[in-house]
Design a protein around this motif. Structure first.
Motif, PDB file in Angstrom:
ATOM      1  N   SER A   1       0.817  -1.197   0.000  1.00  0.00           N
ATOM      2  CA  SER A   1       0.000   0.000   0.000  1.00  0.00           C
ATOM      3  C   SER A   1       0.856   1.255   0.000  1.00  0.00           C
TER       4      SER A   1
ATOM      5  N   ASP B   1      -1.145   3.843   1.244  1.00  0.00           N
ATOM      6  CA  ASP B   1      -2.121   4.539   2.084  1.00  0.00           C
ATOM      7  C   ASP B   1      -1.723   4.413   3.547  1.00  0.00           C
TER       8      ASP B   1
ATOM      9  N   ASN C   1      -2.786   5.105   6.825  1.00  0.00           N
ATOM     10  CA  ASN C   1      -4.045   5.384   7.491  1.00  0.00           C
ATOM     11  C   ASN C   1      -3.836   6.206   8.763  1.00  0.00           C
TER      12      ASN C   1
END
Length: 186
Positions: free
Chosen positions: A138, A140, A142
């Motif tokens: 990923s 991303d 979070n």
């Protein structure tokens, strides 16, 4: 640890989050974003009890900026505590298996995730990543995971000494690579 810097405050059960745009020069804008976030939350720096900081791996400059700003705040007389987490802990939050994100065109930063812990942080080649049957790749990062990790570590009393806190560098910086290359030609 990526192209977008995340800034967040968790206070009174509410999360205040801000992202710098991709391509933004974090070194020039970090204080502006922190100021906006504090204004939005109605808090001042002295109201912050615990700071969470990502210590890498990731962008050599980005990691240093984050740590330097935090050290500057604390040197300015703030008495907040600090918890540190790494980029792969954020990707691995709630997962099992190898978590990874691209370090360069040729390789990845990777670690072995087990729900709330990541071990064996390392650099892996594209071929090594491709050979894995179970992986989570990923870009991303979070913010909820960053806030959850910070909160969990704070509740557990897993604080770090900002004076001895060091970034996780798994690769040489560009300047170090150039020096090594130029030194080997002599």
């Amino acid at each position: 640890a990526n192209d977008v810097a995340n800034y967040a405050i968790r206070s009174g059960g509410k999360d205040y989050v801000m992202y710098s745009p991709k391509g933004d020069r974090h070194s020039e804008s970090v204080l502006k974003y922190i100021d906006k976030l504090l204004t939005e939350s109605g808090l001042g720096l002295k109201d912050i009890d615990v700071f969470g900081v990502n210590i890498g791996p990731g962008s050599f400059t980005g990691v240093r900026i984050g740590l330097s700003v935090l050290k500057g705040f604390l040197a300015g007389g703030l008495s907040a505590k600090v918890v540190a987490f790494n980029s792969l802990e954020v990707l691995g939050e709630g997962r099992r298996g190898v978590v990874c994100f691209r370090a360069s065109r040729d390789d990845f930063f990777a670690g072995d995730a087990n729900i709330d812990k990541v071990t064996n942080v390392r650099v892996m080649t594209n071929a090594e990543i491709d050979a894995l049957s179970e992986k989570y790749e990923s870009t991303d990062f979070n913010v909820d995971a960053e806030l959850d990790i910070t909160e969990r570590k704070a509740v557990a009393g897993d604080f770090v000494d900002i004076n001895t806190l060091a970034p996780i560098y798994l690769k040489l910086s560009q300047a170090e690579r150039m020096l090594k290359e130029n030194g080997s030609e002599s």
